[in-house]
Scaffold this active site. Structure first.
Site, PDB file in Angstrom:
ATOM      1  N   GLN A  16      -7.521   0.523   4.443  1.00 24.03           N
ATOM      2  CA  GLN A  16      -8.332  -0.307   5.498  1.00 24.03           C
ATOM      3  C   GLN A  16      -9.738  -0.394   5.109  1.00 24.03           C
ATOM      4  O   GLN A  16     -10.586  -0.767   6.086  1.00 24.03           O
ATOM      5  CB  GLN A  16      -8.132   0.910   6.711  1.00 24.03           C
ATOM      6  CG  GLN A  16      -6.995   0.655   7.164  1.00 24.03           C
ATOM      7  CD  GLN A  16      -6.267  -0.400   8.042  1.00 24.03           C
ATOM      8  OE1 GLN A  16      -7.240  -1.190   8.224  1.00 24.03           O
ATOM      9  NE2 GLN A  16      -4.960   0.022   8.293  1.00 24.03           N
ATOM     10  N   SER A  66      -4.029  -2.859  -0.322  1.00 27.44           N
ATOM     11  CA  SER A  66      -2.778  -3.611   0.164  1.00 27.44           C
ATOM     12  C   SER A  66      -3.436  -5.094   0.676  1.00 27.44           C
ATOM     13  O   SER A  66      -4.602  -4.947   1.352  1.00 27.44           O
ATOM     14  CB  SER A  66      -2.348  -3.218   1.353  1.00 27.44           C
ATOM     15  OG  SER A  66      -1.197  -4.026   1.850  1.00 27.44           O
ATOM     16  N   GLY A  78       0.927  -1.150  -0.134  1.00 29.35           N
ATOM     17  CA  GLY A  78      -0.019   0.020  -0.062  1.00 29.35           C
ATOM     18  C   GLY A  78       0.896   1.196   0.140  1.00 29.35           C
ATOM     19  O   GLY A  78       0.677   2.383  -0.446  1.00 29.35           O
ATOM     20  N   THR A 100      10.570  -7.880 -11.622  1.00 27.59           N
ATOM     21  CA  THR A 100      10.171  -9.141 -11.880  1.00 27.59           C
ATOM     22  C   THR A 100       8.757  -9.358 -10.772  1.00 27.59           C
ATOM     23  O   THR A 100       9.065  -8.989  -9.828  1.00 27.59           O
ATOM     24  CB  THR A 100      10.988 -10.204 -11.301  1.00 27.59           C
ATOM     25  OG1 THR A 100      12.378 -10.077 -12.249  1.00 27.59           O
ATOM     26  CG2 THR A 100      10.592 -11.561 -11.543  1.00 27.59           C
ATOM     27  N   ASN A 136      -7.039   4.465   9.499  1.00 32.92           N
ATOM     28  CA  ASN A 136      -6.591   3.120  10.121  1.00 32.92           C
ATOM     29  C   ASN A 136      -6.277   3.089  11.744  1.00 32.92           C
ATOM     30  O   ASN A 136      -6.095   2.164  12.300  1.00 32.92           O
ATOM     31  CB  ASN A 136      -4.986   2.889   9.426  1.00 32.92           C
ATOM     32  CG  ASN A 136      -4.118   4.108   9.524  1.00 32.92           C
ATOM     33  OD1 ASN A 136      -4.532   5.158   9.157  1.00 32.92           O
ATOM     34  ND2 ASN A 136      -3.052   4.095  10.147  1.00 32.92           N
ATOM     35  N   HIS A 173      -2.402  -7.495   2.867  1.00 33.09           N
ATOM     36  CA  HIS A 173      -1.971  -8.090   3.960  1.00 33.09           C
ATOM     37  C   HIS A 173      -3.311  -7.668   5.114  1.00 33.09           C
ATOM     38  O   HIS A 173      -3.189  -8.120   6.172  1.00 33.09           O
ATOM     39  CB  HIS A 173      -0.690  -7.902   4.511  1.00 33.09           C
ATOM     40  CG  HIS A 173      -0.422  -6.524   4.825  1.00 33.09           C
ATOM     41  ND1 HIS A 173      -0.085  -6.290   6.196  1.00 33.09           N
ATOM     42  CD2 HIS A 173      -0.049  -5.517   4.482  1.00 33.09           C
ATOM     43  CE1 HIS A 173       0.061  -4.960   6.305  1.00 33.09           C
ATOM     44  NE2 HIS A 173       0.391  -4.251   5.239  1.00 33.09           N
ATOM     45  N   CYS A 177       3.374   1.047  11.688  1.00 29.27           N
ATOM     46  CA  CYS A 177       4.708   1.630  10.990  1.00 29.27           C
ATOM     47  C   CYS A 177       5.350   2.982  11.865  1.00 29.27           C
ATOM     48  O   CYS A 177       6.304   3.348  11.821  1.00 29.27           O
ATOM     49  CB  CYS A 177       4.628   1.967   9.526  1.00 29.27           C
ATOM     50  SG  CYS A 177       3.054   2.966   9.404  1.00 29.27           S
TER      51      CYS A 177
END
Ligand code: PLP
Length: 431
Positions: A230, A250, A120, A288, A202, A252, A373
């Site tokens: 979120q 995102s 994200g 990649t 969040n 996860h 974070c």
């Protein structure tokens, strides 16, 4: 950033009333993982691991078993590089195409409008810096409007483009933690290139009025970006993509793997490229392709969309149970309003977040002071301060976030431990 208050600086912790054995071991004892498993026998988890309760799903979620199953073959037997022309590569490329098709279906957009990124944070960087490079740097449209409660990846990107000449404006929020359309009307002008406001905050779970904000942006000829990281489990992503020109996701946060993000860019919207390299992602983002991550990402979003209503109902129920039980500790307030199911920011008078979080951790309950974070920062939450909380009150607040794997028993038990931790934290503060 200076180290966050807490940890070793707190000094010795008193034994929690529920007994030290029942909770997580303190950090210093991290290496003691209990007795080794019997040779050739099954691994038996020690009691403190069995009784841990994870209430930090806004930080990350466990990978859903159904997602993992789809990903696994692409780590080993189907390991090809999706850009190779031989059969190994074609096999991987077909899986990536299929993942893009799935995501386009979830968002109700074209496959060519879906770009896979590494997270994200990358998606938000790309959205804001891409607009600044393509529009602010090449036209008279220099203004980028965002809000004061955005995730650091948006705020820091805005700071960077601001230093390069963009005219960045930060919208305030009310006590409920939402941006008002009126505030945007006052800040926007014909020279606005982009409005970027998140879909769900969040830290507080506050749902932002994205539809109205997008309408105002479009009315002034500006693009609208939303950080919907979120929003994945509880909001209608199709409805969000229908009003946004650019949208970040995102995996996860909704049962997908870490290191897998998405940027939706509406056809015809020109943004600069973030990463130079090969021809991956139609030459817009070299590198990649992380095939298992992309597959897991698409699978997670597909499941989240299919199960959104039942999961939202469950998350609301768990929050209600938790909040009704912790009300027995006086001086508990919920910060903000208009919350998405699952996320709740709680202020407990007379405690500090680091002390409370530490006691909760000892009791096996994992929650946080805000964005994961930012947990290395000593600053109080910028979101809570923006909502008008004093520094002391912001520092006395914690975020609890439920996930689809939590149970009602866990909500009850976590509330019981929460109340005990609050009482203990108050006692310690008054000493
Ligand atoms: N935006 C919001 C609102 C978030 O909550 C987060 C992560 O916590 C991000 C962006 C960053 O996502 P990622 O962890 O995938 O970089």
């Amino acid at each position: 950033k200076t180290p966050r208050r807490g940890g070793g600086a707190l000094g010795p912790h008193p034994s929690p009333p529920w007994g030290a054995d029942a909770g997580c071991p303190p950090r210093a004892a991290k290496k003691n993982r209990g007795p080794p498993p019997p040779p050739g026998g099954r691994v038996v988890f020690t009691e403190h691991i069995m009784t841990r309760i994870y209430l930090d799903n806004a930080a990350t979620t466990p990978v859903d078993g159904r997602v993992l199953e789809q990903m696994l073959p692409y780590f080993s037997e189907r390991f090809g590089n999706a850009d190779s022309v031989h059969s190994f590569g074609r096999e991987a490329a077909a899986a990536v195409d299929n993942a893009r098709r799935k995501l386009a279906g979830v968002l109700g957009v074209r496959q060519s409008e879906v770009f896979f990124t590494s997270c994200g944070t990358e998606s938000n960087n790309w959205a804001i810096k891409g607009v600044a490079d393509e529009i602010c740097a090449k036209s008279a449209k220099k203004r980028i409007i965002t809000s004061v409660i955005e995730h650091d990846s948006v705020l820091s990107s805005c700071k960077t483009v601001g230093m390069k000449g963009a005219d960045t404006v930060y919208l305030p929020v009310g006590a409920d933690g939402t941006v008002s359309p009126e505030a945007l009307k006052n800040a926007i002008n014909g020279e606005t290139a982009l409005v970027s406001v998140m879909a769900v905050n969040n830290e507080t779970g506050a749902v932002q009025p994205v539809r109205e904000l997008a309408e105002i942006a479009h009315g002034c000829g500006a693009l609208f970006h939303t950080d919907a990281v979120q929003a994945a489990c509880t909001q209608d992503l199709k409805a969000l993509a229908a009003v946004a020109d650019i949208m970040s996701l995102s995996a996860h946060k909704c049962g997908g793997p870490k290191g897998a993000g998405v940027l939706y860019v509406r056809k015809g919207v020109r943004i600069g490229d973030l990463m130079d390299g090969g021809e991956q992602e139609r030459g817009r983002r070299g590198g990649t392709v992380n095939v298992p991550a992309v597959i897991g990402c698409a699978c997670a979003f597909e499941l989240a969309a299919k199960e959104r209503e039942s999961v939202s109902a469950k998350l609301s129920r768990l929050c209600d149970i938790f909040l009704s039980r912790i009300a027995s500790a006086d001086g508990i307030t919920v910060n903000g309003g208009g919350r998405a199911p699952g996320i709740v920011n709680i202020r407990a008078e007379g405690v500090t977040d680091d002390s409370l979080l530490h006691l909760l951790d000892l009791a096996g309950v994992a929650c946080s002071a805000g964005a994961a974070c930012s947990s290395g920062s000593s600053e109080p939450s910028h979101v809570l301060l923006a909502m008008g909380l004093t520094e002391e009150r912001a520092r006395g607040s914690v975020r609890v976030s439920f996930g689809r794997n939590n149970t009602e028993e866990e909500a009850e038990e976590a509330a019981r431990r929460f109340v005990e931790a609050v009482v203990l934290a108050r006692g310690r503060k008054n000493k």
